[in-house]
Design a protein around this motif. Sequence first.
Motif, PDB file in Angstrom:
ATOM      1  N   SER A 117       0.830  -1.209   0.000  1.00 56.59           N
ATOM      2  CA  SER A 117       0.000   0.000   0.000  1.00 56.59           C
ATOM      3  C   SER A 117       0.859   1.250   0.000  1.00 56.59           C
ATOM      4  CB  SER A 117      -0.907   0.028   1.229  1.00 56.59           C
ATOM      5  OG  SER A 117      -1.924  -0.898   1.106  1.00 56.59           O
ATOM      6  N   ARG A 118       1.892   1.274   0.815  1.00 56.47           N
ATOM      7  CA  ARG A 118       2.776   2.441   0.898  1.00 56.47           C
ATOM      8  C   ARG A 118       3.381   2.774  -0.458  1.00 56.47           C
ATOM      9  NH1 ARG A 118       8.031   1.720   4.169  1.00 56.47           N
ATOM     10  NH2 ARG A 118       6.592   0.450   5.358  1.00 56.47           N
ATOM     11  N   TYR A 119       3.702   1.748  -1.246  1.00 56.78           N
ATOM     12  CA  TYR A 119       4.295   1.951  -2.564  1.00 56.78           C
ATOM     13  C   TYR A 119       3.249   1.921  -3.690  1.00 56.78           C
ATOM     14  CZ  TYR A 119       8.878   1.970  -0.524  1.00 56.78           C
ATOM     15  OH  TYR A 119       9.986   2.316   0.220  1.00 56.78           O
ATOM     16  N   ALA A 120       1.981   1.910  -3.322  1.00 58.16           N
ATOM     17  CA  ALA A 120       0.876   1.960  -4.286  1.00 58.16           C
ATOM     18  C   ALA A 120       1.010   0.897  -5.376  1.00 58.16           C
ATOM     19  CB  ALA A 120       0.759   3.355  -4.907  1.00 58.16           C
ATOM     20  N   VAL A 121       1.304  -0.328  -4.947  1.00 56.93           N
ATOM     21  CA  VAL A 121       1.399  -1.444  -5.890  1.00 56.93           C
ATOM     22  C   VAL A 121      -0.027  -1.880  -6.228  1.00 56.93           C
ATOM     23  CG1 VAL A 121       2.170  -3.828  -6.196  1.00 56.93           C
ATOM     24  CG2 VAL A 121       3.646  -2.175  -5.045  1.00 56.93           C
ATOM     25  N   ARG A 122      -0.389  -1.734  -7.506  1.00 63.22           N
ATOM     26  CA  ARG A 122      -1.746  -2.024  -7.956  1.00 63.22           C
ATOM     27  C   ARG A 122      -1.840  -3.342  -8.710  1.00 63.22           C
ATOM     28  NH1 ARG A 122      -2.971   1.483  -4.838  1.00 63.22           N
ATOM     29  NH2 ARG A 122      -3.248   3.665  -5.307  1.00 63.22           N
ATOM     30  N   SER A 123      -0.723  -3.813  -9.257  1.00 65.29           N
ATOM     31  CA  SER A 123      -0.729  -5.089  -9.971  1.00 65.29           C
ATOM     32  C   SER A 123       0.585  -5.802  -9.665  1.00 65.29           C
ATOM     33  CB  SER A 123      -0.882  -4.860 -11.473  1.00 65.29           C
ATOM     34  OG  SER A 123       0.233  -4.166 -11.990  1.00 65.29           O
ATOM     35  N   ILE A 124       0.547  -7.115  -9.804  1.00 65.64           N
ATOM     36  CA  ILE A 124       1.755  -7.894  -9.564  1.00 65.64           C
ATOM     37  C   ILE A 124       1.963  -8.841 -10.735  1.00 65.64           C
ATOM     38  CG2 ILE A 124       1.838  -7.714  -7.058  1.00 65.64           C
ATOM     39  CD1 ILE A 124       0.340 -10.343  -6.871  1.00 65.64           C
ATOM     40  N   PRO A 125       3.185  -9.190 -11.039  1.00 67.39           N
ATOM     41  CA  PRO A 125       4.407  -8.730 -10.388  1.00 67.39           C
ATOM     42  C   PRO A 125       4.732  -7.279 -10.751  1.00 67.39           C
ATOM     43  CG  PRO A 125       4.976 -10.100 -12.271  1.00 67.39           C
ATOM     44  CD  PRO A 125       3.477 -10.132 -12.138  1.00 67.39           C
ATOM     45  N   THR A 126       5.250  -6.557  -9.771  1.00 65.84           N
ATOM     46  CA  THR A 126       5.768  -5.203  -9.966  1.00 65.84           C
ATOM     47  C   THR A 126       7.159  -5.165  -9.372  1.00 65.84           C
ATOM     48  OG1 THR A 126       3.639  -4.070  -9.981  1.00 65.84           O
ATOM     49  CG2 THR A 126       5.525  -2.781  -9.241  1.00 65.84           C
ATOM     50  N   MET A 127       8.098  -4.598 -10.131  1.00 67.72           N
ATOM     51  CA  MET A 127       9.459  -4.395  -9.623  1.00 67.72           C
ATOM     52  C   MET A 127       9.651  -2.907  -9.363  1.00 67.72           C
ATOM     53  SD  MET A 127      11.980  -6.878 -11.819  1.00 67.72           S
ATOM     54  CE  MET A 127      11.520  -6.194 -13.405  1.00 67.72           C
ATOM     55  N   ILE A 128      10.166  -2.596  -8.176  1.00 62.89           N
ATOM     56  CA  ILE A 128      10.469  -1.218  -7.806  1.00 62.89           C
ATOM     57  C   ILE A 128      11.921  -1.155  -7.367  1.00 62.89           C
ATOM     58  CG2 ILE A 128       9.952   0.691  -6.235  1.00 62.89           C
ATOM     59  CD1 ILE A 128       7.091  -0.352  -6.044  1.00 62.89           C
ATOM     60  N   MET A 129      12.663  -0.205  -7.942  1.00 61.65           N
ATOM     61  CA  MET A 129      14.043   0.041  -7.522  1.00 61.65           C
ATOM     62  C   MET A 129      14.029   1.188  -6.514  1.00 61.65           C
ATOM     63  SD  MET A 129      17.463   1.174  -9.630  1.00 61.65           S
ATOM     64  CE  MET A 129      17.504  -0.336 -10.592  1.00 61.65           C
ATOM     65  N   ILE A 130      14.649   0.936  -5.353  1.00 59.59           N
ATOM     66  CA  ILE A 130      14.734   1.925  -4.280  1.00 59.59           C
ATOM     67  C   ILE A 130      16.209   2.148  -3.963  1.00 59.59           C
ATOM     68  CG2 ILE A 130      14.161   2.393  -1.858  1.00 59.59           C
ATOM     69  CD1 ILE A 130      11.704   0.536  -2.273  1.00 59.59           C
ATOM     70  N   HIS A 131      16.582   3.401  -3.790  1.00 60.55           N
ATOM     71  CA  HIS A 131      17.953   3.731  -3.393  1.00 60.55           C
ATOM     72  C   HIS A 131      17.884   4.761  -2.269  1.00 60.55           C
ATOM     73  CE1 HIS A 131      21.989   5.735  -3.967  1.00 60.55           C
ATOM     74  NE2 HIS A 131      22.276   4.481  -3.668  1.00 60.55           N
ATOM     75  N   LYS A 132      18.419   4.385  -1.115  1.00 64.41           N
ATOM     76  CA  LYS A 132      18.434   5.249   0.069  1.00 64.41           C
ATOM     77  C   LYS A 132      17.036   5.776   0.392  1.00 64.41           C
ATOM     78  CE  LYS A 132      23.230   6.557  -0.517  1.00 64.41           C
ATOM     79  NZ  LYS A 132      24.184   7.645  -0.727  1.00 64.41           N
ATOM     80  N   GLY A 133      16.049   4.875   0.337  1.00 63.98           N
ATOM     81  CA  GLY A 133      14.688   5.199   0.722  1.00 63.98           C
ATOM     82  C   GLY A 133      13.836   5.863  -0.345  1.00 63.98           C
ATOM     83  N   ARG A 134      14.414   6.136  -1.506  1.00 64.77           N
ATOM     84  CA  ARG A 134      13.685   6.851  -2.554  1.00 64.77           C
ATOM     85  C   ARG A 134      13.437   5.929  -3.742  1.00 64.77           C
ATOM     86  NH1 ARG A 134      15.146  10.595  -6.818  1.00 64.77           N
ATOM     87  NH2 ARG A 134      17.278   9.872  -6.601  1.00 64.77           N
ATOM     88  N   GLU A 135      12.197   5.929  -4.248  1.00 65.04           N
ATOM     89  CA  GLU A 135      11.890   5.136  -5.435  1.00 65.04           C
ATOM     90  C   GLU A 135      12.591   5.740  -6.639  1.00 65.04           C
ATOM     91  OE1 GLU A 135       8.111   3.996  -8.246  1.00 65.04           O
ATOM     92  OE2 GLU A 135       7.753   4.019  -6.070  1.00 65.04           O
ATOM     93  N   ILE A 136      13.310   4.889  -7.373  1.00 63.31           N
ATOM     94  CA  ILE A 136      14.072   5.319  -8.548  1.00 63.31           C
ATOM     95  C   ILE A 136      13.343   4.936  -9.837  1.00 63.31           C
ATOM     96  CG2 ILE A 136      16.271   5.019  -9.782  1.00 63.31           C
ATOM     97  CD1 ILE A 136      16.525   6.487  -7.102  1.00 63.31           C
ATOM     98  N   ALA A 137      12.762   3.739  -9.854  1.00 61.47           N
ATOM     99  CA  ALA A 137      12.104   3.247 -11.070  1.00 61.47           C
ATOM    100  C   ALA A 137      11.105   2.162 -10.688  1.00 61.47           C
ATOM    101  CB  ALA A 137      13.138   2.694 -12.047  1.00 61.47           C
ATOM    102  N   ARG A 138      10.164   1.917 -11.615  1.00 59.15           N
ATOM    103  CA  ARG A 138       9.178   0.853 -11.399  1.00 59.15           C
ATOM    104  C   ARG A 138       8.700   0.341 -12.743  1.00 59.15           C
ATOM    105  NH1 ARG A 138       3.956   1.267  -7.947  1.00 59.15           N
ATOM    106  NH2 ARG A 138       5.343   2.399  -6.604  1.00 59.15           N
ATOM    107  N   THR A 139       8.348  -0.935 -12.746  1.00 60.46           N
ATOM    108  CA  THR A 139       7.739  -1.559 -13.917  1.00 60.46           C
ATOM    109  C   THR A 139       6.849  -2.699 -13.436  1.00 60.46           C
ATOM    110  OG1 THR A 139       8.160  -2.468 -16.123  1.00 60.46           O
ATOM    111  CG2 THR A 139       9.626  -3.205 -14.365  1.00 60.46           C
TER     112      THR A 139
END
Length: 161
Positions: A117-139
């Motif tokens: 929920s915090r990352y608003a994942v609406r469908s799976i699979p979803t990949m999210i890249m995080i660096h030092k607490g910040r979202e960098i990319a998602r697909t």
Amino acid sequence: MAEQPVPSAANSQPDSVIVACPVDAALNRVPRVRMGQDPKCGTCHNSLFPGRAVEMTAANFERHTLKSELPVVIDFWAAWCGPCRTMSPNFEAAAKVLEPRVRMAKLDTEAMPEVSSRYAVRSIPTMIMIHKGREIARTSGAMPTQAIVQWIGNALSQAHL
């Protein structure tokens, strides 16, 4: 008195990196020159880069996403999801290729719905890249291994990591 060398863009990175252990999440300072030499955790003595994805839990999530200095790519998945099960071996194979440049991790959306929920994942699979607490990319969507590796490489380049 001798002049101190002026740091250039090529050597402006710190000499070491903080890496969370995939087993006990202990934070380890690893010299950059040793990153590819199978460094071990100072606490549990397991490999810091075992070539497989880390299972994210409530206990280790913050250590890997906020405290570790490695970018982390999280596969948000669920056991009931067919495309997630199809992509899982590809994601594991990508971990073998991409470590120690990034930490690959898996997060079961059924076990940790608050993070999804915090990352608003609406469908799976979803990949999210995080660096030092910040979202960098998602697909979203299942991918073959080479596409995962390419997506992560592009995301790292665009984020200048």
